[in-house]
Design an enzyme around this catalytic site. Structure first.
Site, PDB file in Angstrom:
ATOM      1  N   HIS A  47      -6.574  -5.801  -1.641  1.00 49.22           N
ATOM      2  CA  HIS A  47      -5.614  -4.872  -1.323  1.00 49.22           C
ATOM      3  C   HIS A  47      -4.432  -5.103  -0.640  1.00 49.22           C
ATOM      4  CE1 HIS A  47      -3.898  -0.608  -1.240  1.00 49.22           C
ATOM      5  NE2 HIS A  47      -3.963  -0.614   0.001  1.00 49.22           N
TER       6      HIS A  47
ATOM      7  N   ASP B 254      -8.858  -2.984  -7.069  1.00 49.98           N
ATOM      8  CA  ASP B 254      -8.381  -2.674  -5.848  1.00 49.98           C
ATOM      9  C   ASP B 254      -9.078  -2.168  -4.699  1.00 49.98           C
ATOM     10  OD1 ASP B 254      -6.666  -0.735  -3.834  1.00 49.98           O
ATOM     11  OD2 ASP B 254      -5.290  -2.280  -4.435  1.00 49.98           O
TER      12      ASP B 254
ATOM     13  N   SER C  14       0.849  -1.096   0.040  1.00 48.87           N
ATOM     14  CA  SER C  14      -0.074  -0.086   0.055  1.00 48.87           C
ATOM     15  C   SER C  14       0.822   1.168   0.115  1.00 48.87           C
ATOM     16  CB  SER C  14      -1.044  -0.211   1.192  1.00 48.87           C
ATOM     17  OG  SER C  14      -1.819   0.979   1.120  1.00 48.87           O
TER      18      SER C  14
END
EC number: 3.1.1.-
Length: 391
Positions: A334, A267, A171
């Site tokens: 994610h 995502d 991330s």
């Protein structure tokens, strides 16, 4: 807060035991404080280090933790009272699994490397660098200094002899891996094989449901608040506005170091915050849909499907580079490389009949190239996890 911290640490330790991940103790880099390399609250940077062994003793993977950003004084003040803004509030142990896993059976190519998890406590993807500290809020915007202090410390602990090295992250940490990729290679020995891996860090300069780009203004605030411009790749900032150089699609164009991108075409963070951010969803029509795609209308699903087209367009520079790798699945997820289950497990996602662990390993060691894009529609891949994964 102390009680909450204790409870959180207990939950994490329990999770480590349950999933069988190796618990690695925290290291506080107290020597960095004198250099001004500190978390938002002024506390020392921290990382977890599991030393390599055998054939992996001179191989290093530096993985940066994710956890969003803070965009202004108010959100950064709020953040500094959490473990994403203060090392004083971080859990003392961290379970290593997935790409950081120490078992050959689940992480065959990197299990015996020196594996480091760099904790995220600056809110700028390790790019901030402002000298002045306002006495009113006592915030330190020093993410870039934190990153360099950790790398320098690891160099002193043996990374200066690296034969193979990877800079990776999840991330916001994966975005940092892209932004610092060429710098990382420049610091490592010239004889080392150095590459970068981004897991869910390819945030696109996308259009939202209003037709605008909320994410551009959002990143603009991050860059301005943290003084990030001077820490972003000069190959990008020399030709574009600094806030645009927070987007991987513009940095990747001039990237010299090989990059592997692991991302979901749908995502879950980007659907919620790039495509349908709350601030532009005035009627709240997307409130339930973006949290559970099963609750979307047919028209909304069409818009979600269209977001995949934006992702593919943004990935053009990655797809054009022969040294790049790409594992783009059609999952609603994610950060997928952090657990053994999704990294290499029997029930983990596959693209081109390949698990991400094998795809990244083959690409790094140049056993084969890997640039593959999953089937095109949402839920078309039966190997996707039933529930989206988040950092």
């Amino acid at each position: 807060m102390t009680r909450l911290k204790q409870l959180w640490s207990s939950v994490l330790v329990l999770a480590v035991v349950v999933i069988g991940a190796r618990a690695v103790p925290i290291t506080y880099l107290e020597s960095a404080v004198a250099k001004g390399a500190v978390c938002l609250d002024g506390s020392a940077p921290a990382y977890h280090f599991d030393k390599g062994s055998g054939s992996g003793v001179n191989n290093w993977i530096v993985h940066m933790e994710g956890g969003g950003w803070c965009t202004d004084i108010a959100t950064c003040v709020q953040r500094k009272s959490t473990m994403k803004g203060s090392s004083k509030l971080m859990n003392k142990d961290f379970g290593f699994s997935g790409i950081l896993g120490g078992k050959q059976s689940t992480n065959p190519d990197f299990y015996n490397w020196n594996r480091i998890k760099v904790r995220y406590c600056d809110g700028s993807s390790f790019t901030g660098d402002i000298e002045a500290v306002d006495p009113a809020n006592k915030l330190f915007f020093r993410g870039a200094r934190v990153w360099r202090a950790v790398i320098d410390d690891l160099m002193a602990k043996g990374m200066n002899n690296a034969q193979n090295a990877i800079l990776s992250g999840c991330s916001a940490g994966a975005l940092a891996a892209i932004l610092h990729c060429d710098q990382f290679k420049s610091i490592l020995p010239k004889t080392a094989k150095v590459k970068c891996v981004s897991d869910a860090g390819y945030f696109i300069h996308g259009k939202d449901i209003s037709g605008g780009s909320y994410i551009q203004s959002y990143y603009g605030k991050v860059v301005a608040t943290h003084g990030s411009a001077k820490s972003l790749p000069a190959s990008c900032t020399s030709t574009m506005k600094p806030e645009l150089c927070f987007f991987p699609q513009y940095v990747a164009k001039a990237l010299q170091t090989p990059l592997f991108v692991i991302n979901a075409a749908f995502d879950s963070w980007q659907i919620k915050n790039v495509l349908a951010p709350t601030s532009v969803d005035k009627s709240k029509a997307w409130k339930t849909c973006k949290l559970d795609l099963k609750k979307c209308t047919a028209a909304q699903l069409q818009t979600v499907q269209g977001y995949r087209d934006q992702v593919l367009a943004a990935l053009a520079p990655v797809r054009a580079a022969t040294t790049s790798g790409l594992f783009l699945d059609s999952c609603h997820a994610h950060c997928q490389g952090g657990s053994a289950a999704t990294w290499s497990g029997d029930k983990g996602p596959t693209v081109a009949n390949t698990k991400m662990a094998k795809a990244v390993g083959d690409w790094f060691y140049e056993r084969s190239t890997f640039q593959n894009i999953d089937c095109s529609s949402l839920n078309c891949n039966p190997t996707c996890p039933a529930v989206s994964t988040e950092d």
